[in-house]
Design a protein around this motif. Structure first.
Motif, mmCIF file in Angstrom:
data_model
loop_
_atom_site.group_PDB
_atom_site.id
_atom_site.type_symbol
_atom_site.label_atom_id
_atom_site.label_comp_id
_atom_site.label_asym_id
_atom_site.label_seq_id
_atom_site.Cartn_x
_atom_site.Cartn_y
_atom_site.Cartn_z
ATOM 1 N N PRO A 194 0.788 -1.239 0.000
ATOM 2 C CA PRO A 194 0.000 0.000 0.000
ATOM 3 C C PRO A 194 0.819 1.287 0.000
ATOM 4 O O PRO A 194 0.317 2.339 -0.377
ATOM 5 C CB PRO A 194 -0.827 -0.109 1.284
ATOM 6 C CG PRO A 194 -0.935 -1.569 1.543
ATOM 7 C CD PRO A 194 0.381 -2.143 1.085
ATOM 8 N N SER A 195 2.103 1.211 0.397
ATOM 9 C CA SER A 195 2.898 2.435 0.494
ATOM 10 C C SER A 195 4.118 2.447 -0.425
ATOM 11 O O SER A 195 5.010 3.264 -0.243
ATOM 12 C CB SER A 195 3.330 2.653 1.949
ATOM 13 O OG SER A 195 4.147 1.578 2.369
ATOM 14 N N THR A 196 4.156 1.560 -1.426
ATOM 15 C CA THR A 196 5.272 1.528 -2.367
ATOM 16 C C THR A 196 4.741 1.303 -3.780
ATOM 17 O O THR A 196 3.999 0.360 -4.027
ATOM 18 C CB THR A 196 6.277 0.405 -2.028
ATOM 19 O OG1 THR A 196 6.704 0.579 -0.679
ATOM 20 C CG2 THR A 196 7.479 0.448 -2.951
ATOM 21 N N ALA A 197 5.138 2.196 -4.685
ATOM 22 C CA ALA A 197 4.732 2.108 -6.080
ATOM 23 C C ALA A 197 5.974 2.128 -6.964
ATOM 24 O O ALA A 197 6.999 2.691 -6.581
ATOM 25 C CB ALA A 197 3.817 3.279 -6.432
ATOM 26 N N ARG A 198 5.862 1.506 -8.129
ATOM 27 C CA ARG A 198 6.996 1.452 -9.054
ATOM 28 C C ARG A 198 6.533 1.753 -10.475
ATOM 29 O O ARG A 198 5.445 1.363 -10.876
ATOM 30 C CB ARG A 198 7.646 0.068 -9.060
ATOM 31 C CG ARG A 198 8.299 -0.284 -7.758
ATOM 32 C CD ARG A 198 9.074 -1.599 -7.857
ATOM 33 N NE ARG A 198 9.733 -1.880 -6.616
ATOM 34 C CZ ARG A 198 10.900 -1.371 -6.233
ATOM 35 N NH1 ARG A 198 11.547 -0.576 -7.038
ATOM 36 N NH2 ARG A 198 11.427 -1.647 -5.074
ATOM 37 N N LEU A 199 7.415 2.418 -11.208
ATOM 38 C CA LEU A 199 7.238 2.631 -12.638
ATOM 39 C C LEU A 199 8.558 2.304 -13.298
ATOM 40 O O LEU A 199 9.596 2.840 -12.918
ATOM 41 C CB LEU A 199 6.851 4.084 -12.938
ATOM 42 C CG LEU A 199 6.920 4.529 -14.400
ATOM 43 C CD1 LEU A 199 5.997 3.705 -15.286
ATOM 44 C CD2 LEU A 199 6.605 6.004 -14.522
ATOM 45 N N GLU A 200 8.511 1.375 -14.254
ATOM 46 C CA GLU A 200 9.687 1.025 -15.044
ATOM 47 C C GLU A 200 9.326 1.179 -16.510
ATOM 48 O O GLU A 200 8.196 0.898 -16.898
ATOM 49 C CB GLU A 200 10.124 -0.417 -14.782
ATOM 50 C CG GLU A 200 10.682 -0.644 -13.400
ATOM 51 C CD GLU A 200 11.184 -2.061 -13.193
ATOM 52 O OE1 GLU A 200 10.976 -2.928 -14.068
ATOM 53 O OE2 GLU A 200 11.783 -2.304 -12.144
ATOM 54 N N TRP A 201 10.269 1.633 -17.319
ATOM 55 C CA TRP A 201 10.042 1.713 -18.752
ATOM 56 C C TRP A 201 11.358 1.477 -19.474
ATOM 57 O O TRP A 201 12.434 1.640 -18.921
ATOM 58 C CB TRP A 201 9.426 3.058 -19.139
ATOM 59 C CG TRP A 201 10.321 4.239 -18.994
ATOM 60 C CD1 TRP A 201 11.057 4.850 -19.988
ATOM 61 C CD2 TRP A 201 10.612 4.966 -17.797
ATOM 62 N NE1 TRP A 201 11.770 5.897 -19.468
ATOM 63 C CE2 TRP A 201 11.509 5.996 -18.126
ATOM 64 C CE3 TRP A 201 10.194 4.856 -16.469
ATOM 65 C CZ2 TRP A 201 11.996 6.902 -17.189
ATOM 66 C CZ3 TRP A 201 10.687 5.748 -15.539
ATOM 67 C CH2 TRP A 201 11.572 6.756 -15.899
ATOM 68 N N GLN A 202 11.229 1.045 -20.727
ATOM 69 C CA GLN A 202 12.399 0.771 -21.555
ATOM 70 C C GLN A 202 12.394 1.743 -22.724
ATOM 71 O O GLN A 202 11.358 1.951 -23.361
ATOM 72 C CB GLN A 202 12.352 -0.662 -22.076
ATOM 73 C CG GLN A 202 13.586 -1.080 -22.816
ATOM 74 C CD GLN A 202 13.554 -2.553 -23.151
ATOM 75 O OE1 GLN A 202 12.653 -3.272 -22.747
ATOM 76 N NE2 GLN A 202 14.535 -3.008 -23.892
ATOM 77 N N ASP A 203 13.557 2.312 -22.994
ATOM 78 C CA ASP A 203 13.707 3.322 -24.032
ATOM 79 C C ASP A 203 12.826 4.523 -23.695
ATOM 80 O O ASP A 203 12.562 4.771 -22.537
ATOM 81 C CB ASP A 203 13.406 2.739 -25.414
ATOM 82 C CG ASP A 203 14.331 1.568 -25.751
ATOM 83 O OD1 ASP A 203 15.504 1.601 -25.342
ATOM 84 O OD2 ASP A 203 13.872 0.618 -26.406
ATOM 85 N N GLY A 204 12.379 5.268 -24.674
ATOM 86 C CA GLY A 204 11.546 6.427 -24.397
ATOM 87 C C GLY A 204 12.313 7.520 -23.689
ATOM 88 O O GLY A 204 13.535 7.609 -23.783
ATOM 89 N N PRO A 205 11.605 8.376 -22.949
ATOM 90 C CA PRO A 205 12.234 9.548 -22.337
ATOM 91 C C PRO A 205 13.247 9.178 -21.258
ATOM 92 O O PRO A 205 13.122 8.161 -20.588
ATOM 93 C CB PRO A 205 11.060 10.312 -21.742
ATOM 94 C CG PRO A 205 9.978 9.311 -21.585
ATOM 95 C CD PRO A 205 10.176 8.296 -22.647
ATOM 96 N N GLU A 206 14.243 10.047 -21.119
ATOM 97 C CA GLU A 206 15.236 9.887 -20.064
ATOM 98 C C GLU A 206 14.583 10.171 -18.716
ATOM 99 O O GLU A 206 13.560 10.854 -18.629
ATOM 100 C CB GLU A 206 16.403 10.851 -20.282
ATOM 101 C CG GLU A 206 17.178 10.615 -21.566
ATOM 102 C CD GLU A 206 17.961 9.318 -21.558
ATOM 103 O OE1 GLU A 206 18.410 8.892 -20.472
ATOM 104 O OE2 GLU A 206 18.126 8.730 -22.635
ATOM 105 N N LEU A 207 15.207 9.680 -17.651
ATOM 106 C CA LEU A 207 14.671 9.866 -16.308
ATOM 107 C C LEU A 207 14.513 11.352 -15.963
ATOM 108 O O LEU A 207 13.494 11.758 -15.402
ATOM 109 C CB LEU A 207 15.548 9.166 -15.275
ATOM 110 C CG LEU A 207 15.097 9.305 -13.831
ATOM 111 C CD1 LEU A 207 13.744 8.636 -13.625
ATOM 112 C CD2 LEU A 207 16.110 8.723 -12.884
ATOM 113 N N ALA A 208 15.491 12.164 -16.305
ATOM 114 C CA ALA A 208 15.413 13.595 -15.991
ATOM 115 C C ALA A 208 14.181 14.233 -16.630
ATOM 116 O O ALA A 208 13.534 15.094 -16.026
ATOM 117 C CB ALA A 208 16.680 14.297 -16.460
ATOM 118 N N GLU A 209 13.838 13.803 -17.836
ATOM 119 C CA GLU A 209 12.652 14.314 -18.522
ATOM 120 C C GLU A 209 11.370 13.900 -17.798
ATOM 121 O O GLU A 209 10.436 14.687 -17.654
ATOM 122 C CB GLU A 209 12.621 13.746 -19.940
ATOM 123 C CG GLU A 209 12.459 14.757 -21.018
ATOM 124 C CD GLU A 209 12.518 14.089 -22.378
ATOM 125 O OE1 GLU A 209 11.645 14.423 -23.188
ATOM 126 O OE2 GLU A 209 13.408 13.246 -22.609
#
Length: 125
Positions: free
Chosen positions: A60-75
């Protein structure tokens, strides 16, 4: 067709199984993921689309988002972190960075009574 609950006959209550599942998945982490998806939907799935993206909660208190390619983390952080530009609020209210690296970041969302950790990871393809 316009559905109005006031116009409907009495609806049955949730079953025990439905209520149990809602207690597991309708959490502050799920709310945060909805806010994150709302902000990023045009960026991660737009012109510079990620080839793969996944959002989930581990508790309930931890969420994750992962992605491959696409925008850089700073963006992505630029889109997610709250700010006001020319009188218009943008980003996720209450989201604060804790640690950031080139491809990973940990943030905390203080938009609920209990803080929620958000882990972001950009995977190289």
């Amino acid at each position: 067709m316009n559905l109005s609950l006031a116009d409907q006959p009495t609806l049955p209550d949730l079953s025990d199984d439905e209520r149990h599942l809602l207690n597991l998945v309708a959490t502050p982490a799920a709310t945060l993921l909805g806010l994150v998806a709302d902000v990023l939907r045009t960026r991660l799935f737009g012109e510079d689309a990620a080839s793969w993206a996944d959002l989930w909660q581990t508790n309930p208190s931890t969420a994750r988002l992962e992605w491959q390619d696409g925008p850089e983390l700073a963006e992505v952080l630029e889109h997610l972190l709250p700010r006001t530009i020319e009188g218009t609020f943008e980003g996720v209210p209450g989201l604060r960075p804790v640690t950031t690296f080139d491809a990973q970041a940990q943030l905390v969302w203080i938009g609920t009574t209990s803080p929620v950790a958000l882990h972001l990871t950009r995977l190289d393809g």
